[in-house]
Scaffold this motif. Structure first.
Motif, PDB file in Angstrom:
ATOM      1  N   ARG A   1     -14.179 -75.584   7.564  1.00  0.00           N
ATOM      2  CA  ARG A   1     -13.899 -76.838   6.572  1.00  0.00           C
ATOM      3  C   ARG A   1     -15.056 -77.171   5.705  1.00  0.00           C
ATOM      4  N   TYR A   2     -14.650 -77.046   4.500  1.00  0.00           N
ATOM      5  CA  TYR A   2     -15.644 -77.735   3.501  1.00  0.00           C
ATOM      6  C   TYR A   2     -14.969 -78.944   2.977  1.00  0.00           C
ATOM      7  N   ASP A   3     -15.518 -79.796   2.165  1.00  0.00           N
ATOM      8  CA  ASP A   3     -15.112 -80.704   1.444  1.00  0.00           C
ATOM      9  C   ASP A   3     -13.971 -80.372   0.330  1.00  0.00           C
TER      10      ASP A   3
ATOM     11  N   SER B   1     -14.503 -79.108  -3.421  1.00  0.00           N
ATOM     12  CA  SER B   1     -16.029 -78.486  -3.645  1.00  0.00           C
ATOM     13  C   SER B   1     -15.790 -77.089  -3.644  1.00  0.00           C
ATOM     14  N   PRO B   2     -16.953 -76.379  -4.033  1.00  0.00           N
ATOM     15  CA  PRO B   2     -16.995 -75.011  -4.329  1.00  0.00           C
ATOM     16  C   PRO B   2     -16.615 -74.078  -3.084  1.00  0.00           C
ATOM     17  N   GLY B   3     -17.060 -74.899  -1.887  1.00  0.00           N
ATOM     18  CA  GLY B   3     -16.713 -73.994  -0.639  1.00  0.00           C
ATOM     19  C   GLY B   3     -15.207 -74.028  -0.220  1.00  0.00           C
TER      20      GLY B   3
ATOM     21  N   SER C   1     -24.604 -59.360  11.449  1.00  0.00           N
ATOM     22  CA  SER C   1     -23.948 -60.712  11.994  1.00  0.00           C
ATOM     23  C   SER C   1     -25.040 -61.759  11.341  1.00  0.00           C
ATOM     24  N   TYR C   2     -24.175 -62.774  10.581  1.00  0.00           N
ATOM     25  CA  TYR C   2     -25.102 -63.772   9.927  1.00  0.00           C
ATOM     26  C   TYR C   2     -24.725 -65.119  10.299  1.00  0.00           C
ATOM     27  N   GLY C   3     -25.787 -65.894  10.758  1.00  0.00           N
ATOM     28  CA  GLY C   3     -25.381 -67.522  10.871  1.00  0.00           C
ATOM     29  C   GLY C   3     -26.404 -68.362  10.051  1.00  0.00           C
ATOM     30  N   SER C   4     -25.640 -69.114   9.333  1.00  0.00           N
ATOM     31  CA  SER C   4     -26.797 -69.910   8.264  1.00  0.00           C
ATOM     32  C   SER C   4     -27.749 -70.666   9.184  1.00  0.00           C
ATOM     33  N   GLY C   5     -28.689 -71.120   8.627  1.00  0.00           N
ATOM     34  CA  GLY C   5     -29.636 -71.793   9.291  1.00  0.00           C
ATOM     35  C   GLY C   5     -31.063 -71.097   9.509  1.00  0.00           C
TER      36      GLY C   5
ATOM     37  N   GLN D   1     -18.030 -62.081   6.898  1.00  0.00           N
ATOM     38  CA  GLN D   1     -17.563 -62.117   5.619  1.00  0.00           C
ATOM     39  C   GLN D   1     -17.119 -63.685   5.369  1.00  0.00           C
ATOM     40  N   PRO D   2     -18.002 -64.385   4.914  1.00  0.00           N
ATOM     41  CA  PRO D   2     -17.645 -65.827   4.475  1.00  0.00           C
ATOM     42  C   PRO D   2     -16.729 -65.917   3.520  1.00  0.00           C
ATOM     43  N   TYR D   3     -16.710 -64.830   2.463  1.00  0.00           N
ATOM     44  CA  TYR D   3     -15.700 -64.311   1.514  1.00  0.00           C
ATOM     45  C   TYR D   3     -15.852 -62.966   1.470  1.00  0.00           C
ATOM     46  N   THR D   4     -14.795 -62.054   1.127  1.00  0.00           N
ATOM     47  CA  THR D   4     -14.766 -60.802   1.467  1.00  0.00           C
ATOM     48  C   THR D   4     -15.873 -60.068   0.438  1.00  0.00           C
ATOM     49  N   ARG D   5     -15.997 -60.663  -0.808  1.00  0.00           N
ATOM     50  CA  ARG D   5     -17.039 -60.041  -1.741  1.00  0.00           C
ATOM     51  C   ARG D   5     -18.313 -60.132  -1.325  1.00  0.00           C
ATOM     52  N   MET D   6     -18.821 -60.921  -0.279  1.00  0.00           N
ATOM     53  CA  MET D   6     -20.131 -61.032   0.217  1.00  0.00           C
ATOM     54  C   MET D   6     -20.215 -59.609   1.026  1.00  0.00           C
ATOM     55  N   ALA D   7     -19.390 -59.142   1.608  1.00  0.00           N
ATOM     56  CA  ALA D   7     -19.584 -57.635   2.139  1.00  0.00           C
ATOM     57  C   ALA D   7     -20.072 -56.562   1.436  1.00  0.00           C
TER      58      ALA D   7
ATOM     59  N   LEU E   1     -21.914 -79.035   5.270  1.00  0.00           N
ATOM     60  CA  LEU E   1     -22.904 -79.189   3.872  1.00  0.00           C
ATOM     61  C   LEU E   1     -23.327 -77.756   3.614  1.00  0.00           C
ATOM     62  N   VAL E   2     -23.314 -77.440   2.396  1.00  0.00           N
ATOM     63  CA  VAL E   2     -23.760 -76.297   2.025  1.00  0.00           C
ATOM     64  C   VAL E   2     -24.361 -76.146   0.654  1.00  0.00           C
ATOM     65  N   ASP E   3     -25.565 -75.388   0.441  1.00  0.00           N
ATOM     66  CA  ASP E   3     -25.922 -75.089  -0.624  1.00  0.00           C
ATOM     67  C   ASP E   3     -25.463 -73.480  -1.086  1.00  0.00           C
ATOM     68  N   GLY E   4     -24.478 -73.467  -1.612  1.00  0.00           N
ATOM     69  CA  GLY E   4     -23.776 -72.197  -1.753  1.00  0.00           C
ATOM     70  C   GLY E   4     -24.516 -71.059  -2.314  1.00  0.00           C
ATOM     71  N   LYS E   5     -25.144 -71.126  -3.223  1.00  0.00           N
ATOM     72  CA  LYS E   5     -26.063 -70.181  -3.697  1.00  0.00           C
ATOM     73  C   LYS E   5     -27.170 -69.658  -2.846  1.00  0.00           C
ATOM     74  N   LYS E   6     -27.777 -70.895  -2.230  1.00  0.00           N
ATOM     75  CA  LYS E   6     -29.056 -70.496  -1.427  1.00  0.00           C
ATOM     76  C   LYS E   6     -28.252 -69.833  -0.103  1.00  0.00           C
TER      77      LYS E   6
ATOM     78  N   ALA F   1     -12.566 -72.955  -1.534  1.00  0.00           N
ATOM     79  CA  ALA F   1     -11.996 -71.717  -1.642  1.00  0.00           C
ATOM     80  C   ALA F   1     -12.257 -70.705  -0.394  1.00  0.00           C
ATOM     81  N   THR F   2     -13.123 -71.169   0.285  1.00  0.00           N
ATOM     82  CA  THR F   2     -13.633 -69.924   1.108  1.00  0.00           C
ATOM     83  C   THR F   2     -13.465 -70.552   2.648  1.00  0.00           C
ATOM     84  N   GLN F   3     -12.388 -71.598   2.878  1.00  0.00           N
ATOM     85  CA  GLN F   3     -12.161 -71.840   4.064  1.00  0.00           C
ATOM     86  C   GLN F   3     -11.006 -70.794   4.856  1.00  0.00           C
TER      87      GLN F   3
ATOM     88  N   GLY G   1     -13.809 -62.418  -7.747  1.00  0.00           N
ATOM     89  CA  GLY G   1     -14.826 -63.117  -7.751  1.00  0.00           C
ATOM     90  C   GLY G   1     -15.351 -63.200  -6.310  1.00  0.00           C
ATOM     91  N   LEU G   2     -14.394 -63.732  -5.302  1.00  0.00           N
ATOM     92  CA  LEU G   2     -14.763 -64.068  -4.072  1.00  0.00           C
ATOM     93  C   LEU G   2     -14.043 -62.982  -3.281  1.00  0.00           C
ATOM     94  N   GLY G   3     -13.075 -62.341  -3.643  1.00  0.00           N
ATOM     95  CA  GLY G   3     -12.205 -61.407  -2.873  1.00  0.00           C
ATOM     96  C   GLY G   3     -11.391 -62.085  -1.740  1.00  0.00           C
TER      97      GLY G   3
HETATM   98  N1  COA Z   1     -12.572 -63.358 -12.685  1.00  0.00           N
HETATM   99  C1  COA Z   1     -13.489 -62.662 -11.971  1.00  0.00           C
HETATM  100  N2  COA Z   1     -14.534 -63.271 -11.549  1.00  0.00           N
HETATM  101  C2  COA Z   1     -15.179 -64.464 -11.675  1.00  0.00           C
HETATM  102  C3  COA Z   1     -14.337 -65.383 -12.545  1.00  0.00           C
HETATM  103  C4  COA Z   1     -13.153 -64.601 -13.300  1.00  0.00           C
HETATM  104  N3  COA Z   1     -12.377 -65.567 -13.791  1.00  0.00           N
HETATM  105  N4  COA Z   1     -14.888 -66.660 -12.390  1.00  0.00           N
HETATM  106  C5  COA Z   1     -16.162 -66.477 -11.489  1.00  0.00           C
HETATM  107  N5  COA Z   1     -16.151 -65.051 -11.224  1.00  0.00           N
HETATM  108  C6  COA Z   1     -16.901 -64.574 -10.271  1.00  0.00           C
HETATM  109  C7  COA Z   1     -18.344 -64.866 -10.526  1.00  0.00           C
HETATM  110  O1  COA Z   1     -18.943 -64.190 -11.474  1.00  0.00           O
HETATM  111  C8  COA Z   1     -19.111 -64.791  -9.182  1.00  0.00           C
HETATM  112  O2  COA Z   1     -19.628 -63.482  -8.736  1.00  0.00           O
HETATM  113  P1  COA Z   1     -20.751 -63.099  -8.169  1.00  0.00           P
HETATM  114  O3  COA Z   1     -21.045 -63.792  -7.130  1.00  0.00           O
HETATM  115  O4  COA Z   1     -20.928 -61.669  -8.332  1.00  0.00           O
HETATM  116  O5  COA Z   1     -21.834 -63.615  -9.254  1.00  0.00           O
HETATM  117  C9  COA Z   1     -18.042 -65.049  -8.241  1.00  0.00           C
HETATM  118  O6  COA Z   1     -16.682 -65.036  -8.908  1.00  0.00           O
HETATM  119  C10 COA Z   1     -18.163 -66.770  -7.495  1.00  0.00           C
HETATM  120  O7  COA Z   1     -18.313 -67.546  -8.871  1.00  0.00           O
HETATM  121  P2  COA Z   1     -19.268 -68.565  -8.840  1.00  0.00           P
HETATM  122  O8  COA Z   1     -19.311 -69.425  -9.942  1.00  0.00           O
HETATM  123  O9  COA Z   1     -20.540 -68.208  -8.199  1.00  0.00           O
HETATM  124  O10 COA Z   1     -18.529 -69.613  -7.658  1.00  0.00           O
HETATM  125  P3  COA Z   1     -18.996 -70.991  -6.972  1.00  0.00           P
HETATM  126  O11 COA Z   1     -19.988 -71.655  -7.812  1.00  0.00           O
HETATM  127  O12 COA Z   1     -17.550 -71.696  -7.036  1.00  0.00           O
HETATM  128  O13 COA Z   1     -19.514 -70.627  -5.596  1.00  0.00           O
HETATM  129  C11 COA Z   1     -19.719 -70.011  -3.589  1.00  0.00           C
HETATM  130  C12 COA Z   1     -19.169 -69.843  -4.984  1.00  0.00           C
HETATM  131  C13 COA Z   1     -19.622 -68.583  -2.484  1.00  0.00           C
HETATM  132  C14 COA Z   1     -21.254 -70.322  -3.374  1.00  0.00           C
HETATM  133  C15 COA Z   1     -18.897 -71.130  -2.887  1.00  0.00           C
HETATM  134  O14 COA Z   1     -17.728 -70.698  -2.527  1.00  0.00           O
HETATM  135  C16 COA Z   1     -19.598 -71.910  -1.370  1.00  0.00           C
HETATM  136  O15 COA Z   1     -20.498 -72.596  -1.436  1.00  0.00           O
HETATM  137  N6  COA Z   1     -19.023 -71.118  -0.481  1.00  0.00           N
HETATM  138  C17 COA Z   1     -19.244 -71.529   0.923  1.00  0.00           C
HETATM  139  C18 COA Z   1     -20.869 -70.856   1.531  1.00  0.00           C
HETATM  140  C19 COA Z   1     -20.543 -69.554   1.710  1.00  0.00           C
HETATM  141  O16 COA Z   1     -19.611 -68.854   1.736  1.00  0.00           O
HETATM  142  N7  COA Z   1     -21.688 -68.905   1.333  1.00  0.00           N
HETATM  143  C20 COA Z   1     -22.058 -67.368   1.773  1.00  0.00           C
HETATM  144  C21 COA Z   1     -22.950 -66.809   2.790  1.00  0.00           C
HETATM  145  S1  COA Z   1     -23.080 -67.596   4.368  1.00  0.00           S
END
Ligand code: COA
Length: 392
Positions: free
Chosen positions: A146-148, A151-153, A309-313, A238-244, A199-204, A155-157, A40-42
């Motif tokens: 560093r994220y809390d 928190s969802p972040g 290149s992307y920098g949040s903000g 690549q904040p996480y590699t699936r992002m690429a 502080l991060v709104d990950g989905k945003k 895993a992306t440290q 999911g995150l790569g």
């Molecule tokens: N097997 C495979 N994939 C899985 C899975 C499983 N068991 N469980 C979840 N996934 C997938 C999800 O479907 C999702 O894929 P998608 O992005 O293609 O929809 C992905 O894994 C992440 O899951 P999600 O539930 O969205 O994760 P999360 O709520 O923990 O948040 C981030 C993910 C990236 C938002 C969070 O890690 C974060 O806030 N990171 C810091 C900010 C960041 O990196 N931002 C990026 C832009 S700068």
């Protein structure tokens, strides 16, 4: 009219921390299906700093081979880009300047704009070299993300520093003049001065990043950039590699091109080799993607790479860079792999202990334990000062 000179990256070196936490350990602790991290995150693992490692020791370690190999005589400027700055006033690069024994006749500055800073530093460096082609600029991107905890972040440290020597007639990569640019005032990720973690709104942040990909590309095209067909490999932040993969899909959709997993993998797969085991290194992330492409793609002689290149903000930039013929004999692939492979694996409990150890802020004297395997260390804190030394 003076002849057009080529300016770009002459040498590139990165280093990461002494410790590494596999995502299997994080999943063991929090009960998450590890496939979420791996697929999911790569992300397979993340670099964890030792107590005596920080952005200065990482930056100096990354830059040391460049200074040793090319000398410091022609370096007139050091620009260090970071989001995880250690001081509100003094540039971290001044400590690096001292650790590397650089000459006094140099300007040193720090730049900031989340993960984008190093690209601004690169453009600044290129402009200086255009102004005086005899000088070289040392650009360093160094960050510990560093994220809390919990928190969802989390895993992306990660953490790493990338150092680049920018010069005329570069051996690795020539920067093309045209950029696609995009700025939007968005609160997707930020770190107030009083916080150690972002502080991060990950989905945003994901949505803002993807909008920035499409917007920078539109601007790039408008300004007479190269057509899509000129590029085979794309290096994304690549904040996480699936992002690429998501980013490249967004770019191709913007161009009206149909995509599938194979197309995406061909364009970005190799660029994720280092970041998937290092984690997010903020400013350095894009340049670890670039190092991965150069070190691991079969033959890029004369090819054009797309760098996003992307920098949040948020601020974003798309640039094209042409790989110089013969670049392979100037790579540091062995050193890069060694830096990644020599990290000591820690379990979740050790990682958590390391993450919770904030440096004291009372101004008293503290000697720090020698943990790093790197060439420089943060040896002590004294009178509110950081004391660095070469590791013995
Ligand atoms: N097997 C495979 N994939 C899985 C899975 C499983 N068991 N469980 C979840 N996934 C997938 C999800 O479907 C999702 O894929 P998608 O992005 O293609 O929809 C992905 O894994 C992440 O899951 P999600 O539930 O969205 O994760 P999360 O709520 O923990 O948040 C981030 C993910 C990236 C938002 C969070 O890690 C974060 O806030 N990171 C810091 C900010 C960041 O990196 N931002 C990026 C832009 S700068």
């Amino acid at each position: 009219m003076p002849a057009e000179i080529s300016v770009g990256i002459h040498d590139l070196s990165f280093r990461t921390t002494s410790f590494v936490l596999p995502h299997t350990e994080l999943a063991r602790y929090n009960g998450t299906d590890v496939a979420k991290y791996h697929k999911g995150l790569g992300q397979l693992s993340m670099s964890v700093p030792a107590v005596d490692e920080d952005i200065v020791t990482l930056a100096a370690a990354a830059a040391l081979p460049l200074v040793q190999h090319h000398g410091a005589d022609t370096i007139r400027t050091v620009v260090l880009a970071t989001e995880s700055s250690i001081d509100q006033s003094k540039a971290a690069g001044v400590y690096v300047h001292s650790l590397l024994g650089l000459p006094s006749q140099i300007r040193v500055i720090e730049v900031k704009q989340a993960c984008y800073g190093a690209t601004a530093a690169l453009q600044f460096a290129a402009a200086l070299v255009h102004q005086d082609p005899a000088q070289r600029v040392l650009v360093i991107a160094s960050d510990i993300s560093r994220y809390d905890l919990d928190s969802p972040g989390e895993a992306t440290q990660g953490a790493a520093a990338a150092a680049m020597l920018v010069s005329a007639d570069p051996a690795l990569l020539e920067l093309s003049g045209t950029s696609g640019l995009f700025t939007a005032d968005v609160m997707d990720f930020w770190r107030p001065n009083y916080r150690a973690t972002a502080l991060v709104d990950g989905k945003k942040s994901v949505a803002a990043y993807l909008e920035a990909v499409q917007s920078t590309w539109r601007d790039y095209v408008l300004r007479g950039g190269l057509p899509l067909e000129e590029f085979r490999t794309f290096c994304y932040h690549q904040p996480y590699t699936r992002m690429a993969f998501k980013a490249h899909q967004a770019l191709l959709e913007e161009c009206g091109v149909h995509t599938n997993e194979e197309t995406l993998h061909k364009a970005v797969g190799t660029t994720t080799v280092y970041n998937k085991v290092v984690g997010n290194s903020y400013t350095a992330s894009l340049y670890l993607a670039l190092a991965a492409a150069l070190d691991n793609c079969h033959d890029l002689d004369g090819e054009t790479l797309g760098l996003f290149s992307y920098g949040s903000g948020s601020v974003a930039e798309f640039i094209a860079a042409r790989v110089r013929p013969g670049y392979r004999s100037h790579l540091r692939a062995g050193e890069h792999r060694e830096s990644v492979n020599s990290r000591q694996t820690v379990d979740y409990e050790t990682y958590r202990e390391l993450s919770c150890q904030a440096l004291p802020t009372d101004g008293n004297t503290y000697e720090l334990p020698h943990q790093t395997r790197g060439p420089f260390r943060l040896a002590a804190l004294r009178d509110h000062q950081r004391i660095y030394e070469a590791s013995s």
